[in-house]
Design a protein around this motif. Sequence first.
Motif, PDB file in Angstrom:
ATOM      1  N   UNK A   1     -19.976  -6.956  13.448  1.00 25.13           N
ATOM      2  CA  UNK A   1     -20.596  -5.503  12.543  1.00 25.13           C
ATOM      3  C   UNK A   1     -19.083  -4.607  12.050  1.00 25.13           C
ATOM      4  N   UNK A   2     -18.842  -4.885  10.978  1.00 26.73           N
ATOM      5  CA  UNK A   2     -18.026  -4.136  10.336  1.00 26.73           C
ATOM      6  C   UNK A   2     -18.717  -2.660   9.092  1.00 26.73           C
ATOM      7  N   UNK A   3     -18.709  -1.285  10.198  1.00 30.13           N
ATOM      8  CA  UNK A   3     -18.852  -0.190   9.768  1.00 30.13           C
ATOM      9  C   UNK A   3     -17.411   0.216   9.038  1.00 30.13           C
ATOM     10  N   UNK A   4     -17.863   0.827   7.731  1.00 30.44           N
ATOM     11  CA  UNK A   4     -16.578   1.404   6.959  1.00 30.44           C
ATOM     12  C   UNK A   4     -17.121   2.306   6.104  1.00 30.44           C
ATOM     13  N   UNK A   5     -16.251   3.397   5.062  1.00 30.78           N
ATOM     14  CA  UNK A   5     -17.314   4.202   4.307  1.00 30.78           C
ATOM     15  C   UNK A   5     -16.859   3.386   2.856  1.00 30.78           C
ATOM     16  N   UNK A   6     -17.680   4.330   2.151  1.00 29.37           N
ATOM     17  CA  UNK A   6     -17.547   4.079   0.797  1.00 29.37           C
ATOM     18  C   UNK A   6     -16.829   5.489  -0.527  1.00 29.37           C
ATOM     19  N   UNK A   7     -16.596   5.569  -0.977  1.00 27.27           N
ATOM     20  CA  UNK A   7     -16.360   6.423  -2.372  1.00 27.27           C
ATOM     21  C   UNK A   7     -17.724   6.279  -3.377  1.00 27.27           C
ATOM     22  N   UNK A   8     -18.434   7.158  -3.382  1.00 29.34           N
ATOM     23  CA  UNK A   8     -19.713   6.707  -4.489  1.00 29.34           C
ATOM     24  C   UNK A   8     -20.479   7.481  -5.157  1.00 29.34           C
ATOM     25  N   UNK A   9     -20.837   7.639  -6.486  1.00 37.38           N
ATOM     26  CA  UNK A   9     -21.589   8.722  -7.053  1.00 37.38           C
ATOM     27  C   UNK A   9     -22.506   9.040  -6.833  1.00 37.38           C
ATOM     28  N   UNK A  10     -22.934  10.192  -5.859  1.00 32.23           N
ATOM     29  CA  UNK A  10     -24.022  10.405  -5.217  1.00 32.23           C
ATOM     30  C   UNK A  10     -24.502  11.393  -6.197  1.00 32.23           C
ATOM     31  N   UNK A  11     -26.043  10.911  -6.359  1.00 30.86           N
ATOM     32  CA  UNK A  11     -27.152  11.287  -6.980  1.00 30.86           C
ATOM     33  C   UNK A  11     -27.833  12.718  -6.269  1.00 30.86           C
ATOM     34  N   UNK A  12     -28.193  13.663  -6.608  1.00 29.62           N
ATOM     35  CA  UNK A  12     -28.220  15.047  -6.192  1.00 29.62           C
ATOM     36  C   UNK A  12     -27.442  15.780  -5.823  1.00 29.62           C
ATOM     37  N   UNK A  13     -26.531  15.418  -5.977  1.00 32.52           N
ATOM     38  CA  UNK A  13     -24.823  16.461  -5.619  1.00 32.52           C
ATOM     39  C   UNK A  13     -24.920  17.585  -6.348  1.00 32.52           C
ATOM     40  N   UNK A  14     -24.276  18.821  -5.574  1.00 35.28           N
ATOM     41  CA  UNK A  14     -23.823  20.043  -6.832  1.00 35.28           C
ATOM     42  C   UNK A  14     -22.821  19.614  -7.633  1.00 35.28           C
ATOM     43  N   UNK A  15     -22.425  18.600  -7.345  1.00 37.42           N
ATOM     44  CA  UNK A  15     -20.921  18.024  -8.060  1.00 37.42           C
ATOM     45  C   UNK A  15     -20.937  16.494  -8.858  1.00 37.42           C
ATOM     46  N   UNK A  16     -20.012  16.513  -9.795  1.00 34.85           N
ATOM     47  CA  UNK A  16     -20.121  15.349 -10.491  1.00 34.85           C
ATOM     48  C   UNK A  16     -18.582  14.292 -10.005  1.00 34.85           C
ATOM     49  N   UNK A  17     -18.596  14.194  -8.473  1.00 32.92           N
ATOM     50  CA  UNK A  17     -17.294  13.740  -7.969  1.00 32.92           C
ATOM     51  C   UNK A  17     -17.858  12.494  -6.754  1.00 32.92           C
ATOM     52  N   UNK A  18     -17.137  11.623  -6.773  1.00 34.95           N
ATOM     53  CA  UNK A  18     -17.559  10.889  -5.693  1.00 34.95           C
ATOM     54  C   UNK A  18     -17.095  11.213  -4.602  1.00 34.95           C
ATOM     55  N   UNK A  19     -18.226  10.686  -3.369  1.00 40.36           N
ATOM     56  CA  UNK A  19     -18.637  10.929  -1.751  1.00 40.36           C
ATOM     57  C   UNK A  19     -18.205  10.450  -1.042  1.00 40.36           C
ATOM     58  N   UNK A  20     -18.507  10.295  -0.152  1.00 37.65           N
ATOM     59  CA  UNK A  20     -17.953   9.244   1.039  1.00 37.65           C
ATOM     60  C   UNK A  20     -19.408   9.269   2.094  1.00 37.65           C
ATOM     61  N   UNK A  21     -19.433   7.727   2.100  1.00 39.19           N
ATOM     62  CA  UNK A  21     -20.851   7.377   2.682  1.00 39.19           C
ATOM     63  C   UNK A  21     -20.419   6.036   3.581  1.00 39.19           C
ATOM     64  N   UNK A  22     -21.039   6.011   4.784  1.00 34.60           N
ATOM     65  CA  UNK A  22     -20.638   5.081   5.615  1.00 34.60           C
ATOM     66  C   UNK A  22     -21.792   4.110   5.106  1.00 34.60           C
ATOM     67  N   UNK A  23     -21.197   3.037   5.717  1.00 31.94           N
ATOM     68  CA  UNK A  23     -21.844   1.480   5.021  1.00 31.94           C
ATOM     69  C   UNK A  23     -21.360   0.534   6.004  1.00 31.94           C
ATOM     70  N   UNK A  24     -21.971  -1.388   5.654  1.00 28.04           N
ATOM     71  CA  UNK A  24     -22.032  -1.962   6.609  1.00 28.04           C
ATOM     72  C   UNK A  24     -21.915  -3.366   6.025  1.00 28.04           C
ATOM     73  N   UNK A  25     -21.324  -4.199   7.143  1.00 28.01           N
ATOM     74  CA  UNK A  25     -21.259  -5.362   6.775  1.00 28.01           C
ATOM     75  C   UNK A  25     -21.487  -6.240   8.510  1.00 28.01           C
ATOM     76  N   UNK A  26     -21.854  -7.600   7.810  1.00 28.05           N
ATOM     77  CA  UNK A  26     -21.545  -8.377   8.992  1.00 28.05           C
ATOM     78  C   UNK A  26     -20.349  -9.169   8.773  1.00 28.05           C
ATOM     79  N   UNK A  27     -19.657  -9.006  10.306  1.00 27.44           N
ATOM     80  CA  UNK A  27     -18.197  -9.637   9.798  1.00 27.44           C
ATOM     81  C   UNK A  27     -18.589 -11.221  10.618  1.00 27.44           C
ATOM     82  N   UNK A  28     -17.461 -12.212  10.709  1.00 31.35           N
ATOM     83  CA  UNK A  28     -17.258 -13.472  10.820  1.00 31.35           C
ATOM     84  C   UNK A  28     -15.801 -13.999  10.671  1.00 31.35           C
TER      85      UNK A  28
END
Length: 331
Positions: free
Chosen positions: A278-305
């Motif tokens: 498994x690969x865990x990493x973070x992404x810079x994403x638009x965040x609904x409900x956030x107090x600002x309109x900037x991209x923020x970081x969120x942890x994500x995961x993928x299978x690794x081969x």
Amino acid sequence: MKPLTRRSLPWLLPALLLGLLPWRASLAQNPLNLGAMLRTADPSAHVWADGRLYLYTSHDEECQQDFHMKDWHAFSSTDLVNWTAHGPVLAIKDLKWADDYAWAPDAAYKNGKYYLVFPAGTGIKDREDPKRSTKWMGIGIAESDSPTGPFKDMIGGPLWRKPYANDPALFIDDDGKAYLYFHGSGADYHVVELADDLRGLKGGLQKMDMGGYEPKMEGPWVFKRQGLYYFTMPENNRALSHYTARSPKGPWTYRGVFMEPENGNNHHSIVQYQGQWLLFYHRWLDTPGAACAKKQRHVAAEYLQFNEDGSIRKLERTREGVADFARRVAR
């Protein structure tokens, strides 16, 4: 039940598609559900003796203007969809030698103790006029009897003060030796062996042989698979790339990029859990409900081969991530 006819098919198809929507929605698990209003980054993934997978992360302040961060969090799961939040396991306020920059952590288990290795610092970074910057960062190490903390700084200071350093990766080899890799001022691609109690250094910093290719880097991660050591990192602070070696200190052979850059920096970790890499990493994403309109970081995961030669196969970011993990390991 009435038999199907050509006239009923136009009504049947939308119904079937509607029935699939909950299943499709359940597969959309990137970013991971670590908390609706919690902004996490720099995931360090580990599997401990209790059989759970743990993530140790940095914690972005909501809509932060810069990386002024105050604590480190831990989460655990067995299905990688439902996560237990264990709250802050260590905070800047618990340290006597730093007051800011709770950046990318890592963790380890040794001598019956759990260890959290972390960067922290003081001062101000002046991005417009770097000569006016007073920022300094060092690497500390804290201990706990539990993987969920609380962790305590047992040495009351950083492992060293010069060179400036952050983004530690702590690798415990099969023989119990502990190696610390990091991003540092004039000290990238260095490693230092830690003392058996992990409270100090065993020797000095050593520059590793990277085979002649040393791009700008941060956030290293080291792991071992089938006798082969992997040194992975965000190359030029963006694209995830890797080297391999037969020793934890190299010499290393560059094996290429396995994840292309996206919107910003990318810190990661790689672990095997229940037979899946498994690969865990973070992404810079638009965040609904956030107090600002900037991209923020969120942890994500993928299978690794891996390819047959041991190199990491190139992968893409997905919406589904590892949402089918429980079903996959049950096969």
